[in-house]
Design a protein around this motif. Structure first.
Motif, PDB file in Angstrom:
ATOM      1  N   ALA A 178       1.339   1.716 -61.308  1.00  0.00           N
ATOM      2  CA  ALA A 178       0.856   1.130 -62.562  1.00  0.00           C
ATOM      3  C   ALA A 178      -0.097  -0.027 -62.337  1.00  0.00           C
ATOM      4  O   ALA A 178      -0.910  -0.337 -63.215  1.00  0.00           O
ATOM      5  N   MET A 195      -2.058  -4.027 -68.085  1.00  0.00           N
ATOM      6  CA  MET A 195      -0.790  -3.785 -67.412  1.00  0.00           C
ATOM      7  C   MET A 195      -0.358  -5.041 -66.645  1.00  0.00           C
ATOM      8  O   MET A 195      -0.424  -5.112 -65.416  1.00  0.00           O
ATOM      9  N   LEU A 228       1.191   3.210 -70.947  1.00  0.00           N
ATOM     10  CA  LEU A 228       1.426   4.066 -69.792  1.00  0.00           C
ATOM     11  C   LEU A 228       1.967   5.421 -70.229  1.00  0.00           C
ATOM     12  O   LEU A 228       1.505   6.463 -69.743  1.00  0.00           O
ATOM     13  N   TYR A 266       5.690  -0.161 -62.512  1.00  0.00           N
ATOM     14  CA  TYR A 266       5.784  -0.742 -63.863  1.00  0.00           C
ATOM     15  C   TYR A 266       7.155  -1.397 -64.019  1.00  0.00           C
ATOM     16  O   TYR A 266       8.187  -0.779 -63.757  1.00  0.00           O
TER      17      TYR A 266
END
Length: 294
Positions: free
Chosen positions: A225, A233, A284, A270
């Protein structure tokens, strides 16, 4: 998109990190409806051994023995999905899960690796300040590092360096600051500046062209991620400014999946604990659903 049905494996390992949080990745994406939205079977959740906060004396890597013992269990679970003629989607966890994923494929033939990551992850143990395997996973999976992790089941390297593409990494300053070893010349590197220079579509097609060579049986997609723009992010433990947009990541994934040679996908790093409002997780999940053709 793949023609095989999807199966989700939960692999919430934090063995490659000194921090917590990424073990919540599967729960968050599943709570956002990922399985239902891509019509995926839930193929199970792997138990992960407890972490040791002290790096292994022999290798200098946190939980090295646990990673070496756990990776074959992930490989077994992934092989069961492959045997069922399904497309595995592995929800991590930290980046060291790539060892289990690629072990499953190494048992079956010669496969490539599309390594989409904000970091090159090619540190050697003596240069990684915390001994985190998640900063070394591309090195380990391509056979560079201690044999305990590079030669699991005597099958190393799990992917040949010339069969891997490091895509969209941007941690050049940190590599220099901490003294990371360079990527080998035979490993195809398309860093974020190269992606920007070529454009995302041309860069992705160049990467996939390398991974669809006749000598390869297919390729696996590793998605970290932190490849995404830090503004989109921020829910990752090691933040670096810049990164891919949602559209750029979606384009790269769609080109990879449209090749017909991708055999699986894993998502790592993540950290829902760092995503208070949930926007990063929703983004995501949305980009994955769009790329997987659902």
């Amino acid at each position: 998109m793949p023609t095989l049905p999807y199966a989700i494996l939960e692999a919430p390992s934090t063995l490659g990190l000194a921090t917590d949080g990424v073990e919540r990745l599967p729960d968050r994406l599943l709570n956002l409806g990922l399985a239902q939205r891509i019509h995926a079977r839930r193929a199970g959740r792997l138990a992960v051994p407890p972490r040791n906060p002290v790096p292994d004396a022999d290798t200098g890597i946190l939980n090295a023995k646990a990673i070496a013992a756990w990776s074959p269990r992930l490989a077994d679970a992934m092989e069961a999905v492959l045997d069922a003629r399904e497309f595995p989607i592995v929800l991590g966890g930290d980046c060291t899960i790539v060892l289990g994923s690629m072990l499953a494929l190494r048992r079956r033939g010669r496969y490539g690796l599309f390594f989409i990551d904000g970091n090159a992850d090619f540190f050697q143990p003596e240069a990684e300040p915390n001994g985190e395997g998640a900063s070394m996973d591309l090195a380990l999976v391509t056979g560079c590092g201690p044999s305990l992790l590079t030669d699991i089941e005597g099958r190393g390297p799990l992917v040949r360096p010339e069969d891997a593409v490091a895509f969209a990494y941007r941690d050049h300053k940190d590599q220099e600051a901490y003294g990371s070893q360079p990527l080998p010349e035979e490993l195809k590197a398309i860093d974020l500046p190269a992606v920007r220079a070529m454009g995302i579509e041309a860069a992705a097609r160049k990467a996939i062209g390398h991974l669809t060579r006749e000598e390869l049986d297919g390729f696996f997609i590793h998605l970290d991620a932190d490849c995404l723009d830090d503004a989109l992010m921020p829910a990752v433990d090691f933040r670096v400014p810049g990164g891919l947009s949602w559209n750029e990541l979606g384009t790269a994934l769609r080109i990879a999946l449209a090749s017909g040679k991708a055999v699986g996908l894993e998502i790592t790093i993540y950290n829902p604990r760092l995503d208070g409002g949930g926007e990063a997780g929703r983004g995501l999940a949305n980009v994955l659903v769009a790329a997987l053709g659902c």
